[in-house]
Design an enzyme around this catalytic site. Sequence first.
Site, short mmCIF file in Angstrom:
data_model
loop_
_atom_site.label_atom_id
_atom_site.label_comp_id
_atom_site.label_asym_id
_atom_site.label_seq_id
_atom_site.Cartn_x
_atom_site.Cartn_y
_atom_site.Cartn_z
N PHE A 13 10.81 -79.05 -35.40
CA PHE A 13 10.98 -77.70 -34.89
C PHE A 13 9.93 -76.74 -35.41
O PHE A 13 9.71 -76.65 -36.62
CB PHE A 13 12.35 -77.14 -35.29
CG PHE A 13 13.50 -77.72 -34.54
CD1 PHE A 13 13.96 -77.13 -33.37
CD2 PHE A 13 14.12 -78.88 -34.99
CE1 PHE A 13 15.02 -77.69 -32.67
CE2 PHE A 13 15.17 -79.44 -34.29
CZ PHE A 13 15.62 -78.84 -33.12
N ASP A 14 9.30 -76.03 -34.49
CA ASP A 14 8.64 -74.79 -34.86
C ASP A 14 9.75 -73.85 -35.31
O ASP A 14 10.87 -73.89 -34.79
CB ASP A 14 7.90 -74.22 -33.66
CG ASP A 14 7.45 -72.80 -33.89
OD1 ASP A 14 6.68 -72.57 -34.84
OD2 ASP A 14 7.90 -71.91 -33.15
N VAL A 15 9.48 -72.99 -36.28
CA VAL A 15 10.52 -72.13 -36.84
C VAL A 15 10.37 -70.69 -36.38
O VAL A 15 11.28 -70.10 -35.78
CB VAL A 15 10.52 -72.21 -38.39
CG1 VAL A 15 11.54 -71.24 -38.98
CG2 VAL A 15 10.81 -73.64 -38.84
#
Length: 239
Positions: A13-15
């Site tokens: 995941f990109d955050v």
Amino acid sequence: MARGFSEFKYMTFDVVGTLIDFEGGITTCLAGIAAEAGVSIDGEEALALYRQARYMPDANLFPDDLARVYTVIAPRLGLPAEEKYARLRDSASVWRGFSDSKAALADLATSHKLIAMTNARRWALDHFEKQLGSPFFATFTADDTGTEKPDPAFFQKVFDFVASRGDSKDDILHVAQSQHHDIGISRALGMTNCWIERRHAQKGYGGTIEPERFTVPDYHFTSMAAFAAAVRESMKERT
């Protein structure tokens, strides 16, 4: 045809922007400064200026670079440049997750190992994780990788990690909102990806740099809630 969700062991995941509402965090902070100074700002204009400043050649690691960014954009927005107002960097510690992020991640963690991949520094991710309920199996920051997405070297660090567990990038579904930082490069690296289009009801790319070209993702949802629901339904069909 995209692979089934059950075929993946990991979700990366990109955050910032996907799980954490950085645009809301930035505009809320700037609006607070504006109110103290007796002026008003347009949120979308502020994000456009932020985007331009953030990608200058002398940019630092995120979110430390927000201290420099503020000095660049404050005059353009009519905001005071005095040091007492330069708190944009520190505001990252109170940025909130999107309303659906925490529950969606908790749901997804029941079926997959979740890995954070963020261009933010470790100190910021520590705050973000608390907002998100600490759902991650592993985390990678700019401090850990020595680089930022979309540099392929960032992704290679994650590939090496899963390889140490006997797995490969084929076991990963990459989930992100940024076409520039994540969707385009993940496609180029041969990953299966999922675009969370957080700005589906808004024009433009907001605070995120516009990609040179749009990449059609393998999966496309406008919220984490919708994504998690689709994964949950898919997993039920497998049982």
